[in-house]
Design a protein around this motif. Structure first.
Motif, mmCIF file in Angstrom:
data_model
loop_
_atom_site.group_PDB
_atom_site.id
_atom_site.type_symbol
_atom_site.label_atom_id
_atom_site.label_comp_id
_atom_site.label_asym_id
_atom_site.label_seq_id
_atom_site.Cartn_x
_atom_site.Cartn_y
_atom_site.Cartn_z
ATOM 1 N N ALA A 239 0.903 -1.268 -0.127
ATOM 2 C CA ALA A 239 -0.021 0.144 -0.003
ATOM 3 C C ALA A 239 0.717 1.078 -0.170
ATOM 4 C CB ALA A 239 -0.905 -0.112 1.199
ATOM 5 N N ASP A 240 0.461 2.359 -0.582
ATOM 6 C CA ASP A 240 1.222 3.537 -0.411
ATOM 7 C C ASP A 240 0.432 4.218 0.623
ATOM 8 O OD1 ASP A 240 -0.768 5.504 -1.647
ATOM 9 O OD2 ASP A 240 0.038 5.105 -3.432
ATOM 10 N N ILE A 241 1.253 5.337 1.206
ATOM 11 C CA ILE A 241 0.765 6.315 2.288
ATOM 12 C C ILE A 241 0.381 7.638 1.679
ATOM 13 C CG2 ILE A 241 1.900 5.055 4.061
ATOM 14 C CD1 ILE A 241 3.687 7.272 4.155
ATOM 15 N N SER A 242 0.110 7.738 0.504
ATOM 16 C CA SER A 242 -0.523 8.998 -0.245
ATOM 17 C C SER A 242 -1.658 9.508 0.325
ATOM 18 C CB SER A 242 -0.378 8.826 -1.845
ATOM 19 O OG SER A 242 -1.403 8.052 -2.148
ATOM 20 N N ALA A 243 -1.901 10.877 0.454
ATOM 21 C CA ALA A 243 -3.047 11.232 0.637
ATOM 22 C C ALA A 243 -3.633 11.092 2.525
ATOM 23 C CB ALA A 243 -4.283 10.658 0.025
ATOM 24 N N LEU A 244 -2.868 10.477 3.190
ATOM 25 C CA LEU A 244 -3.063 10.055 4.291
ATOM 26 C C LEU A 244 -3.067 11.406 5.476
ATOM 27 C CD1 LEU A 244 -2.193 6.281 4.871
ATOM 28 C CD2 LEU A 244 -4.131 7.248 3.736
ATOM 29 N N THR A 245 -2.533 12.437 4.892
ATOM 30 C CA THR A 245 -2.409 13.592 5.725
ATOM 31 C C THR A 245 -3.666 14.613 5.296
ATOM 32 O OG1 THR A 245 -0.683 14.168 4.475
ATOM 33 C CG2 THR A 245 0.000 13.411 6.346
ATOM 34 N N GLN A 246 -4.508 14.300 4.408
ATOM 35 C CA GLN A 246 -5.546 15.159 4.088
ATOM 36 C C GLN A 246 -6.165 15.331 5.258
ATOM 37 O OE1 GLN A 246 -5.958 13.666 -0.707
ATOM 38 N NE2 GLN A 246 -7.539 14.035 0.549
ATOM 39 N N LEU A 247 -6.909 16.626 5.294
ATOM 40 C CA LEU A 247 -7.743 17.036 6.361
ATOM 41 C C LEU A 247 -8.970 16.330 6.484
ATOM 42 C CD1 LEU A 247 -7.589 21.054 6.038
ATOM 43 C CD2 LEU A 247 -6.383 19.550 7.795
ATOM 44 N N ASN A 248 -9.240 15.513 5.452
ATOM 45 C CA ASN A 248 -10.636 14.655 5.379
ATOM 46 C C ASN A 248 -10.136 13.036 5.964
ATOM 47 O OD1 ASN A 248 -9.246 14.397 3.174
ATOM 48 N ND2 ASN A 248 -11.377 13.547 1.834
ATOM 49 N N ARG A 249 -8.783 12.875 6.131
ATOM 50 C CA ARG A 249 -8.170 11.588 6.529
ATOM 51 C C ARG A 249 -7.509 11.626 7.772
ATOM 52 N NH1 ARG A 249 -8.363 7.956 1.630
ATOM 53 N NH2 ARG A 249 -8.667 9.452 -0.428
ATOM 54 N N LEU A 250 -7.685 12.732 8.590
ATOM 55 C CA LEU A 250 -6.713 12.800 9.654
ATOM 56 C C LEU A 250 -6.316 11.914 10.698
ATOM 57 C CD1 LEU A 250 -7.740 16.270 11.195
ATOM 58 C CD2 LEU A 250 -5.988 16.034 9.348
ATOM 59 N N THR A 251 -7.263 10.767 10.621
ATOM 60 C CA THR A 251 -7.305 9.609 11.697
ATOM 61 C C THR A 251 -6.520 8.445 10.941
ATOM 62 O OG1 THR A 251 -9.191 8.806 11.557
ATOM 63 C CG2 THR A 251 -8.987 10.332 13.472
ATOM 64 N N HIS A 252 -6.420 8.601 9.562
ATOM 65 C CA HIS A 252 -6.087 7.432 9.032
ATOM 66 C C HIS A 252 -4.757 6.876 8.754
ATOM 67 C CE1 HIS A 252 -9.755 8.221 6.127
ATOM 68 N NE2 HIS A 252 -10.127 7.913 7.429
ATOM 69 N N LEU A 253 -3.639 7.891 8.856
ATOM 70 C CA LEU A 253 -2.464 7.431 8.868
ATOM 71 C C LEU A 253 -2.070 6.863 10.081
ATOM 72 C CD1 LEU A 253 0.268 7.397 7.577
ATOM 73 C CD2 LEU A 253 0.848 9.904 8.560
ATOM 74 N N ARG A 254 -2.578 7.413 11.480
ATOM 75 C CA ARG A 254 -2.270 7.005 12.695
ATOM 76 C C ARG A 254 -2.615 5.561 12.764
ATOM 77 N NH1 ARG A 254 -3.793 10.394 18.206
ATOM 78 N NH2 ARG A 254 -2.369 9.070 19.654
ATOM 79 N N ARG A 255 -3.925 5.188 12.228
ATOM 80 C CA ARG A 255 -4.523 3.949 12.277
ATOM 81 C C ARG A 255 -3.817 2.845 11.434
ATOM 82 N NH1 ARG A 255 -10.164 3.682 9.160
ATOM 83 N NH2 ARG A 255 -9.054 4.195 7.662
ATOM 84 N N LEU A 256 -3.360 3.240 10.402
ATOM 85 C CA LEU A 256 -2.323 2.218 9.530
ATOM 86 C C LEU A 256 -1.194 1.891 10.394
ATOM 87 C CD1 LEU A 256 -2.158 0.924 6.889
ATOM 88 C CD2 LEU A 256 -1.107 2.943 5.999
ATOM 89 N N LEU A 257 -0.523 3.089 11.112
ATOM 90 C CA LEU A 257 0.846 2.639 11.781
ATOM 91 C C LEU A 257 0.600 1.852 13.112
ATOM 92 C CD1 LEU A 257 2.165 6.231 11.096
ATOM 93 C CD2 LEU A 257 2.661 4.171 9.931
ATOM 94 N N LYS A 258 -0.708 1.420 13.238
ATOM 95 C CA LYS A 258 -0.737 0.693 14.458
ATOM 96 C C LYS A 258 -0.539 -0.752 13.943
ATOM 97 C CE LYS A 258 -4.287 3.248 16.771
ATOM 98 N NZ LYS A 258 -5.511 3.373 17.391
ATOM 99 N N HIS A 259 -0.115 -0.902 12.810
ATOM 100 C CA HIS A 259 0.279 -2.434 12.245
ATOM 101 C C HIS A 259 1.602 -2.342 11.752
ATOM 102 C CE1 HIS A 259 -3.959 -3.508 12.146
ATOM 103 N NE2 HIS A 259 -4.339 -2.483 12.089
ATOM 104 N N PRO A 260 2.642 -2.457 12.655
ATOM 105 C CA PRO A 260 4.063 -2.625 12.316
ATOM 106 C C PRO A 260 4.436 -3.808 11.422
ATOM 107 C CG PRO A 260 3.673 -2.924 14.480
ATOM 108 C CD PRO A 260 2.381 -2.563 14.101
ATOM 109 N N GLU A 261 3.377 -4.989 11.327
ATOM 110 C CA GLU A 261 3.750 -6.003 10.657
ATOM 111 C C GLU A 261 3.656 -5.698 9.103
ATOM 112 O OE1 GLU A 261 -0.738 -6.066 11.225
ATOM 113 O OE2 GLU A 261 1.135 -5.460 12.474
#
Length: 330
Positions: A239-261
């Motif tokens: 997966a790529d992490i593009s767009a995950l800092t957009q204002l309409n996705r503010l929680t999405h990057l943090r959620r993804l980074l909960k999966h270090p695997e």
């Protein structure tokens, strides 16, 4: 691959645009040109319609290359072509296509700049899809990009098996949009359900889920949950992490980074030119960053350097910035 290339940050998700100026072959539908999105995108690319008419559509990539060249952090960017919808004969259907950026145009323009890489786009229902795929590989494509929700095909369609087999044979990864799409005036978002990627994954294609299926729902379940389940089943799903800092996705990057695997399978991308719009600002994270840190990042002039700094501050580990070097075909 030498150590220098292995430590280079590559943006695998960068767009371009064109209106057909300079015989580029690009076009934008009348509906899209009437949309507010058209004006926003032109401004984000740093061009005006008058400049494109005067200098040609290649101006967008020239300015992209110039801006990227002064980045202190990002070495190269994959510039994505955009194929359109096709008709029952397997030919381009302009009436159903909102934006078209031909492979030939992107291949020719990216070849002019050492920091731009060619990302092909081929609707697999085209009559000559396999020939186009061979051409793209021979002309330096590093991946193939799909946006099924506007190109109107189903990744789970078994008619696509020969296309998937050719992708694997050529060693080209498939970067495909997952989750809801809101950048166009009409979309079929059910076609970007990550569950529809089981077919290419089962055939051994390296599939990159753009935006990590971070938004939208299918069959009563979040696309992100459906993406995570597939990750557990297929080691060739990235997966790529593009767009995950957009204002309409503010929680999405943090959620993804909960999966270090998954850290070994997450790739750096910006979705450029979106970082040049109001949709992305370092000032949107007061619950994560101090006012001083937000202002410091916001003061970084280069958009790629600012994007890297913001993602670092939000916890993206160093590994993710360099993973693309081992995935895309350089």
């Amino acid at each position: 691959m030498d150590a220098t290339k292995a430590k280079s940050i590559i943006d695998i998700h960068c767009h371009t645009a064109g209106i057909g100026a300079g015989n580029s072959g690009c076009f934008i539908s009348p509906a899209m040109r009437r949309s507010w999105r058209y004006r926003v995108f032109l401004k984000a690319f740093g061009v005006t319609e008058q400049e494109l008419l005067s200098e040609g559509d290649g101006l967008v990539m020239r300015r992209t290359a110039e801006t990227l060249a002064v980045s202190e952090r990002v070495t190269a960017a994959v510039i994505l072509a955009m194929d359109g919808a096709v008709d029952e004969k397997g030919e381009l259907d302009r009436s159903q296509t909102e934006m078209f950026i031909p492979n030939e145009f992107v291949a020719a323009e990216t070849a002019k700049y050492p920091n731009l890489l060619f990302g092909a786009s081929i609707n697999p229902l085209r009559r000559d899809a396999l020939d186009r795929l061979e051409w793209a590989a021979a002309n330096g494509a590093v991946l193939v990009k799909w946006l099924p929700s506007i190109q109107h095909f189903d990744p789970a369609d078994r008619r696509l098996v020969p296309f998937y087999q050719k992708l694997r044979e050529l060693g080209l990864p498939l970067l495909t949009h997952t989750g809801s799409e809101k950048s166009f005036t009409a979309t079929r978002n059910e076609l970007a359900d990550p569950e529809r990627l089981r077919l290419p994954l089962s055939l051994g294609v390296n599939v990159i889920a753009a935006h990590a299926a971070s938004n939208g729902r299918n069959q009563g379940e979040s696309n992100h949950r459906r993406f995570l389940r597939l990750c557990g089943e297929y080691q060739n799903l990235y997966a790529d992490i593009s767009a995950l800092t957009q204002l309409n996705r503010l929680t999405h990057l943090r959620r993804l980074l909960k999966h270090p695997e998954l850290f070994g399978r997450l790739l750096y991308g910006t979705d450029m030119p979106i970082p040049n719009t109001a949709a992305v600002t370092p000032l949107g994270f007061p619950n994560r960053l101090s006012p001083r840190r937000m202002l410091q990042i916001a003061s970084i002039p280069n958009p790629w350097d600012q994007d890297v700094a913001l993602k670092e501050a939000l916890g993206v580990p160093e590994q993710i910035f360099f993973n693309a070097n081992s995935i895309i075909r350089l």
